[in-house]
Every structure is written in structure tokens, then in C-alpha cells.
Design a protein around this motif. Structure first.
Motif, short mmCIF file in Angstrom:
data_model
loop_
_atom_site.label_atom_id
_atom_site.label_comp_id
_atom_site.label_asym_id
_atom_site.label_seq_id
_atom_site.Cartn_x
_atom_site.Cartn_y
_atom_site.Cartn_z
N SER A 108 -24.07 24.39 7.02
CA SER A 108 -25.44 24.00 6.71
C SER A 108 -25.52 23.31 5.35
O SER A 108 -26.30 22.38 5.16
CB SER A 108 -26.38 25.21 6.76
N GLY A 109 -24.69 23.74 4.39
CA GLY A 109 -24.64 23.07 3.09
C GLY A 109 -24.11 21.66 3.22
O GLY A 109 -24.63 20.72 2.60
N ASN A 110 -23.05 21.49 4.02
CA ASN A 110 -22.51 20.15 4.25
C ASN A 110 -23.52 19.25 4.96
O ASN A 110 -23.65 18.07 4.64
CB ASN A 110 -21.22 20.22 5.07
N ASN A 111 -24.24 19.82 5.93
CA ASN A 111 -25.25 19.03 6.65
C ASN A 111 -26.38 18.61 5.72
O ASN A 111 -26.86 17.47 5.81
CB ASN A 111 -25.78 19.81 7.85
N SER A 112 -26.82 19.49 4.85
CA SER A 112 -27.89 19.12 3.92
C SER A 112 -27.41 18.04 2.95
O SER A 112 -28.18 17.15 2.57
CB SER A 112 -28.40 20.34 3.16
N ALA A 113 -26.14 18.10 2.55
CA ALA A 113 -25.59 17.06 1.68
C ALA A 113 -25.55 15.72 2.41
O ALA A 113 -25.90 14.68 1.84
CB ALA A 113 -24.21 17.45 1.20
N ARG A 114 -25.15 15.75 3.68
CA ARG A 114 -25.11 14.51 4.46
C ARG A 114 -26.50 13.92 4.66
O ARG A 114 -26.68 12.70 4.67
CB ARG A 114 -24.43 14.77 5.80
N VAL A 115 -27.51 14.79 4.83
CA VAL A 115 -28.89 14.31 4.96
C VAL A 115 -29.33 13.64 3.65
O VAL A 115 -29.97 12.58 3.66
CB VAL A 115 -29.84 15.47 5.34
N ALA A 116 -28.96 14.23 2.52
CA ALA A 116 -29.29 13.63 1.22
C ALA A 116 -28.61 12.27 1.07
O ALA A 116 -29.22 11.31 0.58
CB ALA A 116 -28.88 14.56 0.08
N PHE A 117 -27.35 12.16 1.53
CA PHE A 117 -26.65 10.87 1.48
C PHE A 117 -27.36 9.83 2.35
O PHE A 117 -27.54 8.68 1.95
CB PHE A 117 -25.20 11.00 1.94
N ALA A 118 -27.76 10.25 3.55
CA ALA A 118 -28.40 9.32 4.49
C ALA A 118 -29.76 8.87 3.96
O ALA A 118 -30.10 7.68 4.03
CB ALA A 118 -28.55 9.98 5.86
N LEU A 119 -30.54 9.81 3.43
CA LEU A 119 -31.84 9.43 2.87
C LEU A 119 -31.67 8.48 1.69
O LEU A 119 -32.44 7.53 1.54
CB LEU A 119 -32.61 10.68 2.42
N THR A 120 -30.66 8.72 0.88
CA THR A 120 -30.39 7.83 -0.24
C THR A 120 -30.02 6.43 0.24
O THR A 120 -30.46 5.43 -0.33
CB THR A 120 -29.28 8.39 -1.13
N ALA A 121 -29.23 6.35 1.30
CA ALA A 121 -28.85 5.04 1.84
C ALA A 121 -30.08 4.29 2.33
O ALA A 121 -30.23 3.09 2.05
CB ALA A 121 -27.84 5.21 2.98
N VAL A 122 -30.96 4.99 3.02
CA VAL A 122 -32.19 4.34 3.51
C VAL A 122 -33.05 3.89 2.33
O VAL A 122 -33.54 2.74 2.30
CB VAL A 122 -32.97 5.31 4.43
N LEU A 123 -33.24 4.75 1.34
CA LEU A 123 -34.05 4.39 0.17
C LEU A 123 -33.41 3.26 -0.63
O LEU A 123 -34.11 2.40 -1.17
CB LEU A 123 -34.27 5.61 -0.71
N SER A 124 -32.09 3.23 -0.68
CA SER A 124 -31.39 2.16 -1.38
C SER A 124 -31.60 0.82 -0.69
O SER A 124 -31.83 -0.20 -1.35
CB SER A 124 -29.91 2.49 -1.48
N VAL A 125 -31.52 0.82 0.63
CA VAL A 125 -31.76 -0.42 1.39
C VAL A 125 -33.21 -0.88 1.19
O VAL A 125 -33.47 -2.07 0.96
CB VAL A 125 -31.44 -0.21 2.89
N LEU A 126 -34.15 0.05 1.23
CA LEU A 126 -35.55 -0.31 1.00
C LEU A 126 -35.77 -0.86 -0.40
O LEU A 126 -36.54 -1.81 -0.59
CB LEU A 126 -36.46 0.90 1.26
N ALA A 127 -35.10 -0.28 -1.39
CA ALA A 127 -35.21 -0.79 -2.75
C ALA A 127 -34.63 -2.19 -2.85
O ALA A 127 -35.18 -3.07 -3.53
CB ALA A 127 -34.50 0.15 -3.73
N GLY A 128 -33.51 -2.42 -2.16
CA GLY A 128 -32.92 -3.77 -2.15
C GLY A 128 -33.84 -4.79 -1.51
O GLY A 128 -33.96 -5.92 -1.99
N ILE A 129 -34.48 -4.41 -0.41
CA ILE A 129 -35.44 -5.31 0.25
C ILE A 129 -36.60 -5.60 -0.69
O ILE A 129 -37.07 -6.74 -0.78
CB ILE A 129 -35.91 -4.70 1.58
N TRP A 130 -37.08 -4.57 -1.38
CA TRP A 130 -38.21 -4.75 -2.30
C TRP A 130 -37.86 -5.67 -3.46
O TRP A 130 -38.68 -6.49 -3.88
CB TRP A 130 -38.66 -3.38 -2.79
N LEU A 131 -36.61 -5.55 -3.97
CA LEU A 131 -36.21 -6.38 -5.11
C LEU A 131 -35.98 -7.84 -4.73
O LEU A 131 -36.22 -8.73 -5.54
CB LEU A 131 -34.93 -5.82 -5.73
N TRP A 132 -35.45 -8.05 -3.52
CA TRP A 132 -35.17 -9.42 -3.14
C TRP A 132 -36.15 -9.82 -2.09
O TRP A 132 -36.40 -10.74 -1.59
CB TRP A 132 -33.73 -9.54 -2.61
#
Length: 132
Positions: A108-132
Motif C-alpha cells: 500500500s505504501g508503494n501504491n501510494s508513492a506510485r499514485v503521487a508519481f502519476a499525479l505529479t506527471a499529470v500536473l507537470s504536463v498541465l504546467a507545461g501546457i500552461w507555460l507554452w
């Protein structure tokens, strides 16, 4: 202080190859949370300087605007936003763990870490879209 024979004769690794060690997702998440905190701390000084310069005069504002329109500055700002997104996701994960969630098993700890990684990837892509 005198060394005992027992301590001297212990078998210790001579060479520890860190590339051979497979860290669990929880360890990587914890390390990245600390790294993102350091990035945010350092970037705070740069962002405050940019903000102060933009408020000094019209020429200062134009200087900051021209600087932030460059490709390098956009990449740096995107990196700062990504670090902020990860630090937020990792921080929420840590708060949930303090409340007793994701602590019952390593899985469950590994799964929560993977969810945090996935959410960060989505937010990072959204930030990139917003900047460019």
C-alpha cells in the motif's frame, strides 16, 4: 577508545554498487520529496528577486517579462512548477500516512508513492501546457 576484536573482524562490504540496489517506490518518493523541498527553497530566492525587480519600475517589469519569455526561463519555471507539484503530492501523501493510511503493508505504501508519481506527471504536463 579501544577497538574490540569482534568489531574489527566483522565482514563489511568493500564496494557498494548503488546501481545494483533496487530501492522501493517509498524510498524514492521520500528522497524526491526532500529534493523537491530543496529545489523550492532555492527557487524561492530567484522568484522573490524576479518579483521585486518587476515591481521596481516599468523598465524592471519589462526586463523580467523579456527574461521569462525566453526558452531557458520557461524550462526553469516548468521545473519549479514540477517540483512544487511533486512536493504537494508527496506532502499530502505524508499527511495521509500520519493519519494512519497506507501503513498496513509495503504494497500500500508503494501504491501510494506510485499514485503521487502519476499525479505529479499529470500536473507537470498541465504546467507545461500552461507555460507554452
Amino acid at each position: 577508545m579501544e577497538l574490540s576484536e569482534q568489531n574489527v573482524n566483522k565482514q563489511r562490504p568493500v564496494y557498494l554498487d548503488l546501481q545494483q540496489i533496487q530501492f522501493p517506490a517509498t524510498a524514492i518518493a521520500s528522497i524526491l520529496h526532500r529534493v523537491s523541498g530543496v529545489i523550492l527553497f532555492v527557487s524561492l530566492a530567484v522568484l522573490l528577486w524576479l518579483f521585486a525587480t518587476s515591481l521596481e519600475s516599468a523598465a524592471g517589469f519589462q526586463t523580467v517579462t523579456d527574461l521569462l519569455n525566453s526558452l531557458f526561463a520557461k524550462l526553469v519555471f516548468w521545473g519549479i512548477l514540477t517540483a512544487m507539484a511533486y512536493h504537494l503530492c508527496g506532502g499530502i501523501r505524508h499527511l495521509l500516512m500520519d493519519l494512519g493510511y497506507f501503513e498496513d503493508s509495503m504494497e500500500s505504501g508503494n501504491n501510494s508513492a506510485r499514485v503521487a508519481f502519476a499525479l505529479t506527471a499529470v500536473l507537470s504536463v498541465l504546467a507545461g501546457i500552461w507555460l507554452w
